[in-house]
Design a protein around this motif. Structure first.
Motif, PDB file in Angstrom:
ATOM      1  N   ALA A   1      -5.984   7.881  -2.145  1.00 32.97           N
ATOM      2  CA  ALA A   1      -5.259   8.695  -3.123  1.00 32.97           C
ATOM      3  C   ALA A   1      -6.230   9.409  -4.054  1.00 32.97           C
ATOM      4  O   ALA A   1      -6.059  10.589  -4.353  1.00 32.97           O
ATOM      5  N   CYS A   2      -7.239   8.684  -4.527  1.00 31.55           N
ATOM      6  CA  CYS A   2      -8.240   9.292  -5.397  1.00 31.55           C
ATOM      7  C   CYS A   2      -9.413   8.340  -5.589  1.00 31.55           C
ATOM      8  O   CYS A   2      -9.345   7.164  -5.234  1.00 31.55           O
TER       9      CYS A   2
ATOM     10  N   PHE B   1      -0.885   0.299  -5.851  1.00 33.50           N
ATOM     11  CA  PHE B   1      -2.059   0.850  -5.180  1.00 33.50           C
ATOM     12  C   PHE B   1      -2.936  -0.265  -4.640  1.00 33.50           C
ATOM     13  O   PHE B   1      -3.007  -1.349  -5.221  1.00 33.50           O
TER      14      PHE B   1
ATOM     15  N   ASN C   1      -1.327   5.447   4.400  1.00 34.46           N
ATOM     16  CA  ASN C   1      -2.136   4.697   3.441  1.00 34.46           C
ATOM     17  C   ASN C   1      -3.496   5.361   3.293  1.00 34.46           C
ATOM     18  O   ASN C   1      -4.508   4.842   3.694  1.00 34.46           O
ATOM     19  N   GLU C   2      -3.500   6.525   2.703  1.00 37.45           N
ATOM     20  CA  GLU C   2      -4.743   7.261   2.587  1.00 37.45           C
ATOM     21  C   GLU C   2      -5.384   7.054   1.221  1.00 37.45           C
ATOM     22  O   GLU C   2      -4.792   6.480   0.310  1.00 37.45           O
TER      23      GLU C   2
ATOM     24  N   THR D   1      -9.386  13.867  -4.311  1.00 36.86           N
ATOM     25  CA  THR D   1      -9.224  13.996  -5.760  1.00 36.86           C
ATOM     26  C   THR D   1     -10.103  12.957  -6.450  1.00 36.86           C
ATOM     27  O   THR D   1     -10.156  11.795  -6.040  1.00 36.86           O
TER      28      THR D   1
ATOM     29  N   VAL E   1      -6.957   3.523  -4.093  1.00 33.34           N
ATOM     30  CA  VAL E   1      -7.753   4.078  -5.178  1.00 33.34           C
ATOM     31  C   VAL E   1      -9.122   3.410  -5.100  1.00 33.34           C
ATOM     32  O   VAL E   1      -9.218   2.185  -5.069  1.00 33.34           O
TER      33      VAL E   1
ATOM     34  N   ASN F   1       0.780  -1.209   0.000  1.00 33.46           N
ATOM     35  CA  ASN F   1       0.000   0.000   0.000  1.00 33.46           C
ATOM     36  C   ASN F   1       0.825   1.278   0.000  1.00 33.46           C
ATOM     37  O   ASN F   1       0.406   2.283   0.501  1.00 33.46           O
TER      38      ASN F   1
ATOM     39  N   ARG G   1       1.489   3.430  -2.188  1.00 30.15           N
ATOM     40  CA  ARG G   1       0.965   4.551  -2.971  1.00 30.15           C
ATOM     41  C   ARG G   1      -0.422   4.977  -2.520  1.00 30.15           C
ATOM     42  O   ARG G   1      -0.923   5.971  -2.995  1.00 30.15           O
ATOM     43  N   GLY G   2      -1.051   4.244  -1.667  1.00 27.51           N
ATOM     44  CA  GLY G   2      -2.369   4.611  -1.171  1.00 27.51           C
ATOM     45  C   GLY G   2      -3.471   3.762  -1.767  1.00 27.51           C
ATOM     46  O   GLY G   2      -3.240   2.745  -2.408  1.00 27.51           O
TER      47      GLY G   2
END
Length: 152
Positions: free
Chosen positions: A117-118, A43, A114-115, A138, A17, A12, A14-15
């Motif tokens: 991302a979009c 992701f 680990n939020e 986003t 999606v 994780n 990159r976060g």
């Protein structure tokens, strides 16, 4: 259908999606293909979907599937009802989607970078943009329409 958020160590970076596909074949398939590409880039993929024609989680065991309760599982999707179906999904999925995203953002496991991302959503599902804007996430529109559609 709902799977607990089990984040794989190292996966994780990159976060997260969140994908929100329209539950029609020509819309669902490209969204899941995009999810596969993003997963290969590191992701975590969450697919938030309607009860109407849900995707098969066994086809993508690497994804997390989140059912959005909308009472549309027995909906008759003939061509004449297509606009009504899209309207009903937009009306009935907004609240469950917003509740899920808020829970996802508050999850303690997300406190380690680990939020979300979009959110990537089908352009016909306008409720997603209003939730993303409200929560300051986003969002990206995926328009899986064929090129000839744009010309017409």
């Amino acid at each position: 259908m709902e799977r607990n958020m089990e984040l794989e160590p190292g996966r994780n970076k990159r976060g997260i999606v969140v994908l929100v596909p329209l539950p029609l074949q020509g819309h669902m398939t490209p969204m899941l293909q995009l999810g596969t590409i993003l997963y290969s880039k590191g992701f975590t993929i969450v697919v938030a979907h309607s009860e109407f024609r849900p995707p098969n989680p066994s086809n993508h065991p690497e994804f997390i599937f989140q059912l959005l309760s909308d009472n549309l599982s027995g909906y008759d999707a003939c061509f004449m009802n297509l606009l009504n179906l899209i309207s009903d999904i937009n009306a009935k999925c907004r609240a469950p989607f917003e509740e899920y995203i808020v829970r996802l953002m508050q999850d303690q496991r997300l406190q380690h970078g680990n939020e979300v991302a979009c959110i990537i959503y089908d352009g016909l599902l306008h409720f997603v943009d209003s939730v993303a804007t409200c929560l300051k996430i986003t969002s990206i529109v995926l328009r899986p329409s064929p090129a000839i559609y744009m010309l017409s």
